[in-house]
Enzyme design. Structure first.
Site, short mmCIF file in Angstrom:
data_model
loop_
_atom_site.label_atom_id
_atom_site.label_comp_id
_atom_site.label_asym_id
_atom_site.label_seq_id
_atom_site.Cartn_x
_atom_site.Cartn_y
_atom_site.Cartn_z
CD GLU A 91 -1.56 -2.49 2.28
OE1 GLU A 91 -1.95 -3.12 2.40
OE2 GLU A 91 0.09 -2.78 1.90
CB CYS A 104 -0.73 -4.39 8.49
SG CYS A 104 0.36 -3.08 8.06
CG MET A 114 21.23 -45.99 -10.22
SD MET A 114 20.53 -46.64 -11.47
CE MET A 114 20.68 -47.97 -12.31
CG LEU A 139 20.15 -28.22 0.80
CD1 LEU A 139 20.08 -28.58 1.48
CD2 LEU A 139 19.63 -29.43 -0.24
NE ARG A 180 23.76 -24.18 -8.66
CZ ARG A 180 21.93 -25.04 -7.60
NH1 ARG A 180 22.29 -24.86 -6.69
NH2 ARG A 180 21.58 -25.96 -8.19
CB SER A 239 19.25 -39.50 13.89
OG SER A 239 18.85 -38.95 13.15
CG LEU A 276 13.19 -37.11 5.70
CD1 LEU A 276 13.04 -37.63 7.43
CD2 LEU A 276 15.08 -35.77 5.72
#
Length: 377
Positions: free
Chosen positions: A57, A79, A167, A208, A211, A235, A309
């Site tokens: 805004e 807001c 694989m 991770l 880029r 873990s 996972l």
């Protein structure tokens, strides 16, 4: 009849397009678009700046210069609280806006109708509910965080046509082509955090990162400046010291279940945050780790990991959405499955709700969510 005109829909659609421009830079704040219209002409528009900067805004009011008598179309209720910036509702009042149309109410407890209250007390006409479904989609993670206290979790997987991801040796790069990988970069860029397992680090030495060279969006440099938090579930702290992820700018968290004070001290000396988040099964408690990220304001989390996972996350109900990239290849029966889900009976099968399918080069992306319940035929 609807209280909204055709022009109302057109201006709100424009506000939503503007909101999407902030998808990669506004986290943890929601991304919002605003269009100011007077005498059926757009006099100013804007979208949310990175955290700490002006909201949509304010950017629209600045562009307009004089917004007296205008209608403001915003993709989320203005807001009503003081954060890093003053309330946008007050700014609209001071600018002399006479009507505010919002796509939907802000679920943030500090707002949640408060913005409308300020506007209405000043004699400004308000309306909401225009293109609400589209507005919710743009800020899906923000809404989940506000409504449940947890981030929205997307699980990204890449597979062959025969449903294999790597694989048997663990070799997995690359299954999909560059167009699909560029799409993954966009999902990374809009995420507050990326979670992986230590096996992915050991086998693929994953970084991770977002880029700019692979991020096919407008102004990729701005998105790259705001790298997501990198989280490795490890873990027993098996991560090798020479892993690339330990030597990158930004925040890296190693979540373990069994304290190793010597290795923890070494990792912390490199600027790595080490958390102990034990679960009842002796592994890292993923649901608790998600709560930790939520407490840090993370609204969207991307899970990029292997079959074990990923399968565990699905079984625990931690995954909201699946992003499955399918490449036109066969990896064979000895390769690893997409998810480790040790079902033995057909009755255990899980149903998906396919939201979208899209091609990237020769690869296909399936975007789906898990159905909560399915009526048996």
């Amino acid at each position: 009849m609807s209280e909204f005109s055709r022009n109302d829909h057109e201006y709100m659609a424009r506000a939503l397009r503007l909101a999407r421009k902030g998808l990669y830079t506004t986290m943890p704040n929601p991304t919002v678009g605003c269009v100011l219209v007077r005498d059926e002409k757009i006099i100013g528009e804007g979208f949310t700046s990175p955290a700490g900067g002006p909201h949509a805004e304010i950017n629209a009011l600045t562009a307009a210069g004089n917004a007296s008598g205008a209608t403001a179309y915003v993709s989320l209720e203005p807001c009503a609280h003081y954060g890093r910036t003053p309330p946008c509702a007050n700014a609209l009042v001071e600018a002399g806006v006479t009507r505010v149309v919002a796509a939907m109410r802000d679920p943030n407890p500090r707002v949640n109708g408060g913005g409308f209250h300020i506007l209405e007390n000043a004699g400004i006409q308000t309306a909401s509910g225009l293109m609400e479904a589209e507005a919710r989609e743009v800020n899906a993670g923000f809404f989940k965080l506000m409504e449940t206290g947890l981030p929205l979790v997307r699980c990204k997987m890449a597979m062959s046509v025969d449903g294999r991801t790597a694989m048997d040796s663990g070799e997995s790069q690359w299954i999909t082509g560059p167009d699909a990988r560029a799409d993954v970069q966009q999902w990374r860029a809009r995420s507050c955090a990326i979670i992986t397992g230590v096996d992915s680090i050991i086998h693929d030495d994953s970084s991770l990162t977002v880029r700019s060279g692979e991020l096919r969006i407008e102004n990729p440099e701005a998105a790259v400046e705001k790298q997501p938090i990198r989280v490795v579930l490890d873990s027993t702290l098996r991560i090798p010291y020479n892993a690339r992820i330990l030597n990158l700018p930004g925040t890296t968290i190693i979540a373990s279940a069994h304290p190793d004070l010597e290795k923890q001290k070494e990792l912390e000396s490199r600027g790595i945050e080490v958390l102990t988040v034990p679960g009842s099964d002796g592994r890292v408690d993923l649901s608790q780790m998600l709560k930790v990220l939520a407490d840090r304001g993370c609204k969207e989390v991307l899970l990029e990991t292997g079959a074990r996972l990923a399968g565990s996350a699905v079984r625990q109900g931690c995954v909201d959405e699946l992003l499955i990239y399918m490449a036109p290849i066969l990896l064979g029966s000895q390769a690893r499955p997409l998810f480790e889900l040790p079902f033995e009976k057909m009755a255990e099968k899980l149903y998906l709700d396919i939201q979208e399918t899209r091609s990237f080069g020769q690869d296909l992306r399936i975007r789906a969510s898990l159905k909560e319940r399915v009526e048996q035929p």
